[in-house]
Design a protein around this motif. Structure first.
Motif, mmCIF file in Angstrom:
data_model
loop_
_atom_site.group_PDB
_atom_site.id
_atom_site.type_symbol
_atom_site.label_atom_id
_atom_site.label_comp_id
_atom_site.label_asym_id
_atom_site.label_seq_id
_atom_site.Cartn_x
_atom_site.Cartn_y
_atom_site.Cartn_z
ATOM 1 N N ASP A 5 20.347 -4.000 3.470
ATOM 2 C CA ASP A 5 19.099 -3.931 2.719
ATOM 3 C C ASP A 5 18.031 -3.363 3.650
ATOM 4 O OD1 ASP A 5 16.958 -4.229 0.998
ATOM 5 O OD2 ASP A 5 17.067 -6.409 0.915
ATOM 6 N N ILE A 6 17.580 -2.151 3.381
ATOM 7 C CA ILE A 6 16.542 -1.508 4.175
ATOM 8 C C ILE A 6 15.211 -1.834 3.516
ATOM 9 C CG2 ILE A 6 15.624 0.678 5.033
ATOM 10 C CD1 ILE A 6 18.514 1.805 4.648
ATOM 11 N N LYS A 7 14.335 -2.508 4.233
ATOM 12 C CA LYS A 7 13.052 -2.903 3.670
ATOM 13 C C LYS A 7 11.965 -1.966 4.194
ATOM 14 C CE LYS A 7 14.381 -7.701 3.117
ATOM 15 N NZ LYS A 7 14.368 -7.806 1.680
ATOM 16 N N VAL A 8 11.179 -1.428 3.267
ATOM 17 C CA VAL A 8 10.092 -0.513 3.612
ATOM 18 C C VAL A 8 8.854 -0.875 2.807
ATOM 19 C CG1 VAL A 8 11.667 1.388 4.182
ATOM 20 C CG2 VAL A 8 10.751 1.209 1.879
ATOM 21 N N ILE A 9 7.713 -0.382 3.265
ATOM 22 C CA ILE A 9 6.478 -0.568 2.511
ATOM 23 C C ILE A 9 6.435 0.492 1.414
ATOM 24 C CG2 ILE A 9 3.946 -0.500 2.613
ATOM 25 C CD1 ILE A 9 4.183 -1.463 5.529
ATOM 26 N N ALA A 10 6.168 0.071 0.198
ATOM 27 C CA ALA A 10 6.098 0.996 -0.945
ATOM 28 C C ALA A 10 5.069 2.083 -0.686
ATOM 29 C CB ALA A 10 5.747 0.228 -2.219
ATOM 30 N N GLY A 11 5.442 3.315 -1.042
ATOM 31 C CA GLY A 11 4.521 4.426 -0.920
ATOM 32 C C GLY A 11 4.569 5.157 0.404
ATOM 33 N N ALA A 54 3.373 -7.990 6.838
ATOM 34 C CA ALA A 54 2.567 -8.330 8.011
ATOM 35 C C ALA A 54 3.424 -8.393 9.262
ATOM 36 C CB ALA A 54 1.870 -9.671 7.802
ATOM 37 N N ILE A 55 2.849 -7.959 10.351
ATOM 38 C CA ILE A 55 3.470 -8.066 11.664
ATOM 39 C C ILE A 55 2.483 -8.800 12.550
ATOM 40 C CG2 ILE A 55 4.378 -6.810 13.663
ATOM 41 C CD1 ILE A 55 4.971 -4.472 11.718
ATOM 42 N N GLY A 56 2.919 -9.908 13.114
ATOM 43 C CA GLY A 56 2.034 -10.686 13.977
ATOM 44 C C GLY A 56 0.807 -11.203 13.266
ATOM 45 N N GLY A 57 0.923 -11.421 11.965
ATOM 46 C CA GLY A 57 -0.184 -11.958 11.190
ATOM 47 C C GLY A 57 -1.146 -10.911 10.658
ATOM 48 N N THR A 58 -0.867 -9.640 10.903
ATOM 49 C CA THR A 58 -1.721 -8.564 10.419
ATOM 50 C C THR A 58 -0.989 -7.784 9.341
ATOM 51 O OG1 THR A 58 -2.775 -8.349 12.590
ATOM 52 C CG2 THR A 58 -3.007 -6.493 11.076
ATOM 53 N N ALA A 59 -1.568 -7.740 8.143
ATOM 54 C CA ALA A 59 -0.965 -7.002 7.036
ATOM 55 C C ALA A 59 -1.144 -5.509 7.246
ATOM 56 C CB ALA A 59 -1.599 -7.431 5.713
ATOM 57 N N HIS A 60 -0.131 -4.747 6.832
ATOM 58 C CA HIS A 60 -0.167 -3.291 6.974
ATOM 59 C C HIS A 60 -0.051 -2.632 5.606
ATOM 60 C CE1 HIS A 60 0.048 -3.408 11.340
ATOM 61 N NE2 HIS A 60 0.833 -4.455 11.173
ATOM 62 N N THR A 61 -0.730 -1.504 5.464
ATOM 63 C CA THR A 61 -0.712 -0.771 4.203
ATOM 64 C C THR A 61 0.122 0.501 4.350
ATOM 65 O OG1 THR A 61 -2.651 0.563 4.737
ATOM 66 C CG2 THR A 61 -3.053 -1.585 3.672
ATOM 67 N N ALA A 62 0.479 1.060 3.221
ATOM 68 C CA ALA A 62 1.220 2.321 3.212
ATOM 69 C C ALA A 62 0.410 3.407 3.915
ATOM 70 C CB ALA A 62 1.550 2.725 1.782
ATOM 71 N N GLU A 63 -0.876 3.442 3.691
ATOM 72 C CA GLU A 63 -1.731 4.452 4.319
ATOM 73 C C GLU A 63 -1.666 4.351 5.846
ATOM 74 O OE1 GLU A 63 -4.044 7.636 4.959
ATOM 75 O OE2 GLU A 63 -3.218 7.021 3.034
ATOM 76 N N GLU A 64 -1.712 3.148 6.385
ATOM 77 C CA GLU A 64 -1.631 2.969 7.842
ATOM 78 C C GLU A 64 -0.300 3.481 8.388
ATOM 79 O OE1 GLU A 64 -4.331 -1.051 8.404
ATOM 80 O OE2 GLU A 64 -2.224 -1.244 7.846
ATOM 81 N N VAL A 65 0.771 3.185 7.683
ATOM 82 C CA VAL A 65 2.086 3.611 8.139
ATOM 83 C C VAL A 65 2.225 5.131 8.026
ATOM 84 C CG1 VAL A 65 4.568 3.377 7.815
ATOM 85 C CG2 VAL A 65 3.098 1.383 7.578
ATOM 86 N N ARG A 66 1.727 5.714 6.947
ATOM 87 C CA ARG A 66 1.763 7.165 6.807
ATOM 88 C C ARG A 66 0.986 7.842 7.936
ATOM 89 N NH1 ARG A 66 1.300 5.990 1.159
ATOM 90 N NH2 ARG A 66 -0.933 6.342 1.281
ATOM 91 N N GLU A 67 -0.160 7.268 8.318
ATOM 92 C CA GLU A 67 -0.944 7.810 9.436
ATOM 93 C C GLU A 67 -0.153 7.763 10.727
ATOM 94 O OE1 GLU A 67 -4.713 5.798 9.657
ATOM 95 O OE2 GLU A 67 -5.337 6.514 7.680
ATOM 96 N N LYS A 68 0.539 6.650 10.968
ATOM 97 C CA LYS A 68 1.352 6.523 12.186
ATOM 98 C C LYS A 68 2.483 7.540 12.178
ATOM 99 C CE LYS A 68 0.432 1.778 13.300
ATOM 100 N NZ LYS A 68 0.803 0.878 14.361
#
Length: 72
Positions: A5-11, A54-68
């Motif tokens: 099961d590959i888990k990813v953030i939608a979008g 969330a990683i380390g208590g910080t939620a991440h958005t699709a936009e943040e991941v796309r930027e990275k």
């Protein structure tokens, strides 16, 4: 019967990228387990809503991941 099961953030990933992930991971599992397990090797992509991962208590958005991804 392998199940991955590959888990990813939608979008974040396109349909084509998700298809390539499924195919590549399937081939990697079969390379280790053997060709006989191809018919019973399952790989799925599960999308988590943007902002609900969330990683380390910080939620991440699709936009943040796309930027990275864009900055490599």
């Amino acid at each position: 019967m392998p199940f991955v099961d590959i888990k990813v953030i939608a979008g974040v990933f396109s349909a084509e990228e998700k298809r390539r992930l499924v195919e590549s991971v399937s081939e990697a599992v079969i390379a280790v387990e053997g060709e006989a397990l191809r018919p019973v090797t399952h790989v799925v992509v599960t999308e988590t809503p943007s902002g609900a991962w969330a990683i380390g208590g910080t939620a991440h958005t699709a936009e943040e991941v796309r930027e990275k991804r864009a900055t490599g």
